[in-house]
Design a protein around this motif. Structure first.
Motif, short mmCIF file in Angstrom:
data_model
loop_
_atom_site.label_atom_id
_atom_site.label_comp_id
_atom_site.label_asym_id
_atom_site.label_seq_id
_atom_site.Cartn_x
_atom_site.Cartn_y
_atom_site.Cartn_z
N CYS A 7 0.93 -1.13 0.03
CA CYS A 7 -0.14 -0.08 0.06
C CYS A 7 0.88 1.29 -0.20
O CYS A 7 1.97 1.32 0.91
CB CYS A 7 -0.76 0.06 1.24
SG CYS A 7 -2.02 1.27 1.17
N ASN A 8 0.75 2.16 -0.81
CA ASN A 8 1.37 3.44 -0.97
C ASN A 8 0.52 4.56 -0.47
O ASN A 8 -0.68 4.79 -0.47
CB ASN A 8 1.62 3.69 -2.47
CG ASN A 8 2.59 5.01 -2.73
OD1 ASN A 8 3.27 5.33 -1.75
ND2 ASN A 8 2.91 5.39 -3.87
N SER A 35 4.56 1.69 2.21
CA SER A 35 5.64 2.39 1.47
C SER A 35 6.06 3.58 2.56
O SER A 35 7.14 4.04 2.56
CB SER A 35 5.24 3.18 0.13
OG SER A 35 4.18 3.93 0.26
N ILE A 76 -0.75 -4.91 -5.09
CA ILE A 76 -0.84 -3.68 -4.78
C ILE A 76 -2.20 -3.27 -4.33
O ILE A 76 -2.88 -3.40 -5.32
CB ILE A 76 -0.14 -2.57 -5.56
CG1 ILE A 76 1.36 -3.04 -6.17
CG2 ILE A 76 -0.16 -1.09 -5.26
CD1 ILE A 76 2.05 -2.33 -7.34
N CYS A 79 -2.84 2.88 -4.43
CA CYS A 79 -1.70 3.71 -5.21
C CYS A 79 -2.18 5.27 -4.69
O CYS A 79 -3.08 5.63 -5.21
CB CYS A 79 -1.85 3.63 -6.47
SG CYS A 79 -1.32 1.91 -7.07
N GLY A 83 1.46 7.86 -7.15
CA GLY A 83 1.13 6.73 -8.16
C GLY A 83 1.44 5.44 -7.32
O GLY A 83 1.92 5.12 -6.13
N CYS A 84 1.41 4.23 -7.76
CA CYS A 84 1.72 3.01 -7.59
C CYS A 84 3.14 2.49 -7.30
O CYS A 84 4.03 3.47 -7.93
CB CYS A 84 1.01 1.99 -8.26
SG CYS A 84 -0.59 1.80 -8.47
N GLU A 94 -2.21 -4.94 -9.57
CA GLU A 94 -2.44 -3.61 -8.90
C GLU A 94 -4.06 -3.58 -8.85
O GLU A 94 -5.00 -3.41 -9.68
CB GLU A 94 -1.96 -2.80 -9.67
CG GLU A 94 -0.36 -2.56 -9.90
CD GLU A 94 -0.19 -1.59 -10.64
OE1 GLU A 94 -0.84 -0.68 -11.19
OE2 GLU A 94 1.31 -1.57 -10.88
N TRP A 95 -4.36 -3.10 -7.70
CA TRP A 95 -5.79 -2.70 -7.29
C TRP A 95 -6.03 -1.33 -6.88
O TRP A 95 -5.87 -1.22 -5.61
CB TRP A 95 -6.48 -3.65 -6.17
CG TRP A 95 -6.92 -5.21 -6.50
CD1 TRP A 95 -6.94 -5.60 -7.84
CD2 TRP A 95 -6.50 -6.29 -5.71
NE1 TRP A 95 -6.76 -7.11 -7.79
CE2 TRP A 95 -6.71 -7.26 -6.39
CE3 TRP A 95 -6.31 -6.37 -4.63
CZ2 TRP A 95 -6.71 -8.68 -6.14
CZ3 TRP A 95 -6.30 -7.75 -3.81
CH2 TRP A 95 -6.38 -8.90 -4.52
N ASP A 96 -5.85 -0.35 -7.75
CA ASP A 96 -6.05 1.25 -7.24
C ASP A 96 -6.95 1.53 -6.79
O ASP A 96 -7.19 2.72 -6.49
CB ASP A 96 -5.07 1.74 -8.37
CG ASP A 96 -5.83 1.90 -9.58
OD1 ASP A 96 -6.84 1.28 -9.70
OD2 ASP A 96 -5.63 2.60 -10.59
N ASN A 100 -8.92 4.71 0.09
CA ASN A 100 -7.78 5.20 0.89
C ASN A 100 -8.17 5.53 2.40
O ASN A 100 -9.27 6.02 2.67
CB ASN A 100 -7.47 6.41 0.24
CG ASN A 100 -5.93 7.09 0.99
OD1 ASN A 100 -5.61 6.61 1.94
ND2 ASN A 100 -5.58 8.01 0.39
#
Length: 130
Positions: A7-8, A35, A76, A79, A83-84, A94-96, A100
């Motif tokens: 997770c970013n 991150s 992921i 993002c 970004g990712c 990637e699951w953006d 959040n």
């Protein structure tokens, strides 16, 4: 098999996804990678998951700097913050679109939990159950 949920921006989604992932991938080595932070378990993650009987006990927490490079799968789950993140694994998913959780309340955590449960189950069924 080695997997990381990444997770970013906030590590909460990765923590939640890793705990849910352990329910499906019982024999996998799974880590939650945040991150920007990641060394501390988010108490709301524990609360929301415990309502479904999902444990966060002994969850492996890492930052991107500590992430393994010999992963079979990197999933992921968020993002943000530019970004990712760049990750290395045999297969990257990637699951953006996962909600959040940064600066959000319990309702957002429940929404993210439900999204993650659905996506992880779908990933499991498409990748391993056939």
């Amino acid at each position: 098999m080695k997997m990381a949920f990444v997770c970013n921006g906030s590590s909460a989604r990765a923590q939640m996804a890793a705990a849910i992932g352990r329910e499906f991938f019982k024999d996998a080595e799974i880590s939650a990678v945040g991150s920007l932070e990641g060394e501390t378990l988010d108490p709301m993650v524990t609360k929301v998951l415990s309502e479904d009987g999902i444990s966060t006990e002994n969850l492996t927490l890492k930052t991107l700097f500590d992430m393994d490079f010999d992963l079979d799968y990197a999933l992921i789950v968020g993002c943000d913050e530019g970004g990712c993140p760049l990750v290395f694994a045999d297969k990257v998913v990637e699951w953006d679109f996962i909600t959040n959780l940064k600066d959000q309340g319990e309702e957002a955590y429940v929404e993210a939990k439900n999204q993650l449960k659905e996506e992880i189950k779908k990933f499991y069924m498409e990748t391993f159950a056939s």
